[in-house]
Design an enzyme around this catalytic site. Structure first.
Site, PDB file in Angstrom:
ATOM      1  CG  ASP A 123      -0.366   0.114   2.524  1.00  0.00           C
ATOM      2  OD1 ASP A 123       0.802   0.517   2.599  1.00  0.00           O
ATOM      3  OD2 ASP A 123      -1.053  -0.178   3.514  1.00  0.00           O
ATOM      4  CG  ASP A 168      -5.420  -5.273   3.239  1.00  0.00           C
ATOM      5  OD1 ASP A 168      -4.849  -4.746   4.213  1.00  0.00           O
ATOM      6  OD2 ASP A 168      -6.159  -4.616   2.467  1.00  0.00           O
TER       7      ASP A 168
END
EC number: 2.4.2.29
Length: 376
Positions: A92, A271
Site C-alpha cells: 500500500d 487484506d
C-alpha cells in the site's frame, strides 16, 4: 499482470478468477496477510507458505521507507529477497498511515509533510516519490498515493479530498509509466476509489478510476468506522461501476462476515490486520464461530482449535493448551493463534471460491455468515 475471470455466481455478484504475476498466480477471491514492516507478525515465511497457504502478502510503504529504509532494501535486491518470500507482494502507498498521523502531518497539493513516529524526523511524500519508493521495495502490485478520509467527514471535505486524490493519481500514473522496475520483473499500479460514504462521490470516483484503465482497481476509505451496511452499500455501488475484467481490491476489510458479504458484491481481493492483531489478544476465528481463548470454558477442552481447517496448528494444538499459553503470557500463544487465524481466513476464501465454482455460493455464504459471527 493478467486477470482471468473463470466463473460468475448465478445468484450473486461473486466471481472466481486468476491473477497472474511474475512471482506466481493468485486464485481469487483471496485474502492477503498483512506484513506491515516486512513480516507478518509472529509468523515464519515457511508457515505462510505451507501451513497458511498464503498466495500473496502485503508490505507497507510508510513503515518500510522509515525502517529498514530503501538503501537496505535495494542492497538486498528488493523486499522479496530481503524477507525470503518468493510469491507475490502488494504494497500500500503509505497514505493511510500518513493520514492517521493527524497531529504530525500537513497535506498540500504537492504531497504530505509528516514526522516519523520512530524518531520525529521530517519527511515528504509526493505521488512521484511514493511511486519511486514502491519501485525500490519491489512489490508486484503497488498502490497509488491517495488520501484516506476519516469517518465521519463533511461532504465538502470528502469531495475536495477525492478530487485531490484524482489529481495525485494522474501524477502517479505519469511517474509509474515513465519508470522501470529495478529487479527484473514487472510491477503493476492500482488506483484507489475514494469518496467517503457519499454515493454521488463514490460514483464519480469509481467512474474516474475506471477511465484510467489500469490492470486492477482498489476501493479505499471504507472499514474506517462506518456501519457495516454503509460499507456494503458503497462497495456494491463501486464494484458495479469498476470494470468486470479487472480485479477489485477492497482495502482493509475485514471480519470473516465482511469478507463473505463483499465477495457476494463482486470483490476479489482483501487484506486486514484483524487475524493477527486479534490473535495476539486471544481471539480465535473458527469455522463454527469466534472463541475468546481466555474464557474458563476452554481450560479443559482438549479438542483441536478447529479440526475443519487443515492447517498444522489448527489440528495439532488443543484449545486447553492454547488457553494455558495465553494465560501464562507465553509468546507461543501469539504464534499459534496468528497462524491459526490466518489459516482460517485463507480457508474461508478458498471455500468461497470452491462454492462459486460449484454454483451454490449464495446458500453456503448465508450459512457461513451466521456461523462465523457467532461467539462460542
Amino acid at each position: 499482470m493478467k486477470f482471468t475471470l473463470t466463473q460468475n455466481d448465478s445468484k450473486s455478484k461473486a466471481r472466481a478468477g486468476l491473477v497472474e504475476t511474475d512471482h506466481g498466480t493468485i486464485e481469487t477471491p483471496i485474502f492477503m496477510p498483512v506484513g506491515t514492516a516486512g513480516t507478518v507478525k509472529a509468523v515464519h515465511q515457511r508457515e505462510l507458505d505451507t501451513d497458511i497457504q498464503a498466495q500473496i502478502i502485503l508490505g507497507n510503504t510508510y513503515h518500510l521507507y522509515l525502517r529498514p529504509g530503501l538503501e537496505i532494501l535495494e542492497k538486498a535486491g528488493g523486499l522479496h529477497k530481503f524477507n525470503g518470500w518468493e510469491k507475490p507482494i502488494l504494497t500500500d502507498s503509505g497514505g493511510y498511515q500518513v493520514f492517521s498521523l493527524a497531529g504530525t502531518r500537513k497535506i498540500k497539493e504537492d504531497g504530505v509533510m509528516f514526522k516519523s513516529h520512530i524518531d520525529g524526523s521530517k519527511h515528504h511524500f509526493t505521488p512521484e516519490n511514493v511511486m519511486d519508493i514502491q519501485r525500490s521495495i519491489g512489490a508486484d502490485i503497488i498502490m497509488a498515493f491517495d488520501e484516506c478520509t476519516p469517518y465521519p467527514c463533511e461532504f465538502s471535505y470528502a469531495r475536495n479530498s477525492m478530487e485531490m486524490t484524482h489529481r495525485w493519481l494522474k501524477r502517479c500514473i505519469d511517474r509509474f509509466d515513465s519508470t522501470e522496475g529495478k529487479y527484473g520483473y514487472s510491477q503493476t499500479l492500482f488506483p484507489i476509489v475514494q469518496g467517503s460514504v457519499y454515493p454521488d462521490l463514490r460514483k464519480q470516483s469509481a467512474e474516474f478510476i475506471a477511465s484510467c484503465d489500469r490492470e486492477g482497481n482498489a476501493i479505499g476509505g471504507l472499514s474506517v468506522g462506518e456501519p457495516a451496511e454503509m460499507m456494503y452499500e458503497m462497495t456494491e455501488q463501486v464494484a458495479d461501476i469498476l470494470p468486470s475484467d479487472k480485479p477489485r481490491y477492497l482495502m482493509g476489510v475485514g471480519t470473516p462476515a465482511n469478507i463473505l458479504e463483499c465477495i457476494a458484491l463482486g470483490v476479489d481481493m482483501f487484506d486486514c490486520v484483524m487475524p493477527t492483531r486479534n490473535a495476539r489478544n486471544g481471539m480465535l476465528f473458527t469455522s463454527e464461530g469466534i472463541i475468546n481463548i481466555r474464557n474458563e470454558k476452554w481450560k479443559d477442552d482438549f479438542s483441536p482449535i478447529d479440526p475443519a481447517i487443515a492447517g498444522y496448528v489448527s489440528t495439532f494444538y488443543s484449545r486447553a493448551y492454547v488457553r494455558h499459553l495465553t494465560i501464562s503470557k507465553e509468546i507461543l500463544a501469539a504464534q499459534i493463534a496468528s497462524v491459526h487465524n490466518l489459516s482460517f481466513y485463507l480457508w474461508l476464501v478458498k471455500e468461497a471460491r470452491k462454492h462459486i465454482i460449484a454454483g451454490d455460493f449464495s446458500v453456503w455464504k448465508d450459512q457461513m455468515v451466521k456461523k462465523v459471527s457467532t461467539r462460542l
